[in-house]
Motif scaffolding. Sequence first.
Motif, PDB file in Angstrom:
ATOM      1  N   MET A 204       0.823  -1.209   0.000  1.00  0.00           N
ATOM      2  CA  MET A 204       0.000   0.000   0.000  1.00  0.00           C
ATOM      3  C   MET A 204       0.859   1.262   0.000  1.00  0.00           C
ATOM      4  N   ARG A 205       0.276   2.341  -0.490  1.00  0.00           N
ATOM      5  CA  ARG A 205       0.909   3.653  -0.429  1.00  0.00           C
ATOM      6  C   ARG A 205       0.619   4.270   0.941  1.00  0.00           C
ATOM      7  N   SER A 206       1.633   4.877   1.525  1.00  0.00           N
ATOM      8  CA  SER A 206       1.464   5.546   2.818  1.00  0.00           C
ATOM      9  C   SER A 206       2.431   6.722   2.885  1.00  0.00           C
ATOM     10  N   GLY A 207       2.392   7.461   3.971  1.00  0.00           N
ATOM     11  CA  GLY A 207       3.298   8.589   4.143  1.00  0.00           C
ATOM     12  C   GLY A 207       3.125   9.639   3.063  1.00  0.00           C
ATOM     13  N   GLU A 208       4.234  10.096   2.462  1.00  0.00           N
ATOM     14  CA  GLU A 208       4.181  11.154   1.461  1.00  0.00           C
ATOM     15  C   GLU A 208       3.539  10.699   0.156  1.00  0.00           C
ATOM     16  N   GLN A 209       3.429   9.382  -0.017  1.00  0.00           N
ATOM     17  CA  GLN A 209       2.814   8.858  -1.238  1.00  0.00           C
ATOM     18  C   GLN A 209       1.296   8.775  -1.125  1.00  0.00           C
ATOM     19  N   LEU A 210       0.771   9.160   0.022  1.00  0.00           N
ATOM     20  CA  LEU A 210      -0.667   9.050   0.275  1.00  0.00           C
ATOM     21  C   LEU A 210      -1.289  10.430   0.426  1.00  0.00           C
ATOM     22  N   ALA A 280      -5.426  -3.884   6.114  1.00  0.00           N
ATOM     23  CA  ALA A 280      -3.999  -3.937   5.823  1.00  0.00           C
ATOM     24  C   ALA A 280      -3.412  -5.326   6.035  1.00  0.00           C
ATOM     25  N   SER A 281      -4.042  -6.135   6.903  1.00  0.00           N
ATOM     26  CA  SER A 281      -3.506  -7.453   7.228  1.00  0.00           C
ATOM     27  C   SER A 281      -3.874  -8.523   6.202  1.00  0.00           C
ATOM     28  N   LYS A 282      -4.744  -8.184   5.259  1.00  0.00           N
ATOM     29  CA  LYS A 282      -5.180  -9.173   4.271  1.00  0.00           C
ATOM     30  C   LYS A 282      -4.060  -9.473   3.268  1.00  0.00           C
ATOM     31  N   LEU A 283      -4.229 -10.608   2.571  1.00  0.00           N
ATOM     32  CA  LEU A 283      -3.264 -10.966   1.541  1.00  0.00           C
ATOM     33  C   LEU A 283      -3.453 -10.098   0.299  1.00  0.00           C
ATOM     34  N   ALA A 284      -2.348  -9.803  -0.386  1.00  0.00           N
ATOM     35  CA  ALA A 284      -2.426  -8.996  -1.599  1.00  0.00           C
ATOM     36  C   ALA A 284      -3.303  -9.656  -2.655  1.00  0.00           C
ATOM     37  N   ALA A 285      -3.390 -10.983  -2.618  1.00  0.00           N
ATOM     38  CA  ALA A 285      -4.243 -11.694  -3.573  1.00  0.00           C
ATOM     39  C   ALA A 285      -5.688 -11.233  -3.463  1.00  0.00           C
ATOM     40  N   GLU A 286      -6.108 -10.865  -2.260  1.00  0.00           N
ATOM     41  CA  GLU A 286      -7.481 -10.402  -2.070  1.00  0.00           C
ATOM     42  C   GLU A 286      -7.693  -9.030  -2.685  1.00  0.00           C
ATOM     43  N   VAL A 287      -6.623  -8.240  -2.766  1.00  0.00           N
ATOM     44  CA  VAL A 287      -6.711  -6.944  -3.446  1.00  0.00           C
ATOM     45  C   VAL A 287      -7.042  -7.175  -4.917  1.00  0.00           C
ATOM     46  N   LEU A 288      -6.346  -8.132  -5.522  1.00  0.00           N
ATOM     47  CA  LEU A 288      -6.574  -8.434  -6.938  1.00  0.00           C
ATOM     48  C   LEU A 288      -8.032  -8.793  -7.174  1.00  0.00           C
ATOM     49  N   ALA A 289      -8.566  -9.669  -6.323  1.00  0.00           N
ATOM     50  CA  ALA A 289      -9.948 -10.115  -6.491  1.00  0.00           C
ATOM     51  C   ALA A 289     -10.924  -8.965  -6.276  1.00  0.00           C
ATOM     52  N   VAL A 301      -7.070   1.285   2.081  1.00  0.00           N
ATOM     53  CA  VAL A 301      -6.624   0.314   3.079  1.00  0.00           C
ATOM     54  C   VAL A 301      -6.940   0.852   4.464  1.00  0.00           C
ATOM     55  N   VAL A 302      -7.572   0.032   5.295  1.00  0.00           N
ATOM     56  CA  VAL A 302      -7.960   0.460   6.637  1.00  0.00           C
ATOM     57  C   VAL A 302      -7.336  -0.461   7.675  1.00  0.00           C
ATOM     58  N   ASP A 303      -7.263   0.046   8.918  1.00  0.00           N
ATOM     59  CA  ASP A 303      -6.793  -0.805  10.012  1.00  0.00           C
ATOM     60  C   ASP A 303      -7.971  -1.554  10.612  1.00  0.00           C
ATOM     61  N   GLU A 304      -7.749  -2.246  11.717  1.00  0.00           N
ATOM     62  CA  GLU A 304      -8.799  -3.072  12.304  1.00  0.00           C
ATOM     63  C   GLU A 304      -9.978  -2.255  12.820  1.00  0.00           C
ATOM     64  N   SER A 305      -9.735  -0.972  13.115  1.00  0.00           N
ATOM     65  CA  SER A 305     -10.813  -0.115  13.598  1.00  0.00           C
ATOM     66  C   SER A 305     -11.567   0.562  12.459  1.00  0.00           C
ATOM     67  N   GLY A 306     -11.116   0.336  11.213  1.00  0.00           N
ATOM     68  CA  GLY A 306     -11.785   0.922  10.061  1.00  0.00           C
ATOM     69  C   GLY A 306     -11.242   2.270   9.641  1.00  0.00           C
ATOM     70  N   LYS A 307     -10.155   2.717  10.275  1.00  0.00           N
ATOM     71  CA  LYS A 307      -9.572   4.005   9.918  1.00  0.00           C
ATOM     72  C   LYS A 307      -8.591   3.822   8.756  1.00  0.00           C
ATOM     73  N   PRO A 308      -8.605   4.749   7.792  1.00  0.00           N
ATOM     74  CA  PRO A 308      -7.728   4.609   6.619  1.00  0.00           C
ATOM     75  C   PRO A 308      -6.259   4.759   6.985  1.00  0.00           C
ATOM     76  N   VAL A 309      -5.424   3.858   6.439  1.00  0.00           N
ATOM     77  CA  VAL A 309      -3.985   3.912   6.714  1.00  0.00           C
ATOM     78  C   VAL A 309      -3.165   3.875   5.430  1.00  0.00           C
ATOM     79  N   GLY A 310      -3.830   3.687   4.288  1.00  0.00           N
ATOM     80  CA  GLY A 310      -3.098   3.615   3.041  1.00  0.00           C
ATOM     81  C   GLY A 310      -4.018   3.417   1.859  1.00  0.00           C
ATOM     82  N   MET A 311      -3.415   3.247   0.692  1.00  0.00           N
ATOM     83  CA  MET A 311      -4.174   3.014  -0.532  1.00  0.00           C
ATOM     84  C   MET A 311      -3.340   2.150  -1.466  1.00  0.00           C
ATOM     85  N   VAL A 312      -4.020   1.290  -2.208  1.00  0.00           N
ATOM     86  CA  VAL A 312      -3.348   0.462  -3.206  1.00  0.00           C
ATOM     87  C   VAL A 312      -3.860   0.865  -4.576  1.00  0.00           C
ATOM     88  N   ASP A 313      -2.919   1.134  -5.471  1.00  0.00           N
ATOM     89  CA  ASP A 313      -3.227   1.500  -6.847  1.00  0.00           C
ATOM     90  C   ASP A 313      -2.882   0.326  -7.752  1.00  0.00           C
TER      91      ASP A 313
END
Length: 323
Positions: A204-210, A280-289, A301-313
Amino acid sequence: MNYPEKARRVIQLEIDELQRLHARIDESFALAIELLLNGVRQRGKLIVCGVGKSGNIGRKLAATLNSTGATTVLLNVGDALHGDLGVIDPGDLAIMLSYSGETSELLDLLPHLKRFDIPIIAITGGMQSTLARNADVVLDVHVTQEACPLNLAPTSSTTTMLVLCDALAMALLEARGFQTEDFARLHPGGSLGRALLTRVSDVMRSGEQLAVIQPDTTVREGLQAMTRARSGAAIVANTNGTLAGVFTHGDFVRAFQKNNAIADMPVCDFMTPRPVSIQASKLAAEVLATLEKNRIDDIVVVDESGKPVGMVDTQDLTRLRLL
């Protein structure tokens, strides 16, 4: 000569035989799965034996079983009679493949397997054959016609045997509760292995890339944030950190085409609320699906509480050779 028509004839004949196989799957198949499941749970090996075309199918069955975590040995029938029987232990199970059920090499091996007192599953088209009479469970793969125009070359019969073996392996997989994570552990190589072993947090993208903005951020400021992050989308988060939506370049273009004076309007008027997200803890394969199912290019991408922590492009997955 009409070659496409010849091809369709072969395919149709094999489809017809598979439909007959489908119709006669019965309790014998269930008994076979129970034997296989019991053997695997006791950490026994599955011993696969076959000769000729049946041996080739046995090789595929052994490979499929091993790749799904069921320890399997492909036993060469000739070598078995010259020392390789030492691979067999109490608690193992034999799967013997022979369309006729009268293959001499297998019949020579049969009494020696009997001495080990291990269960035998026969996959054969000869339901009254010697192999069938000496097996604990018999799975019927007989066909009424080969796809060969001379009705000689093994075609329909090998296809039927192969499909039944796949059915055995997949039913056993489900019975064992084999999961994606287990598959990943056994397939570390190639793009499939990378997708299955890589977590969403790894790509996932995070920090300055997000790009993260608030609902009252103007469209102009949202675009500037996306430009700084070199991203085609921005996460819209509430002041308490919860996910409000996502604002993409596509959202901007669609809104701008309707009203070119939107630059100083808040992004909440144009964002996609309740966007598709993944933990964020899921497998990348699930992103593809998920990307394929929802036909989107970005996923929050969210954490366990549902707060956004990143993004996958999607572009990130291509760069990391996950696509």
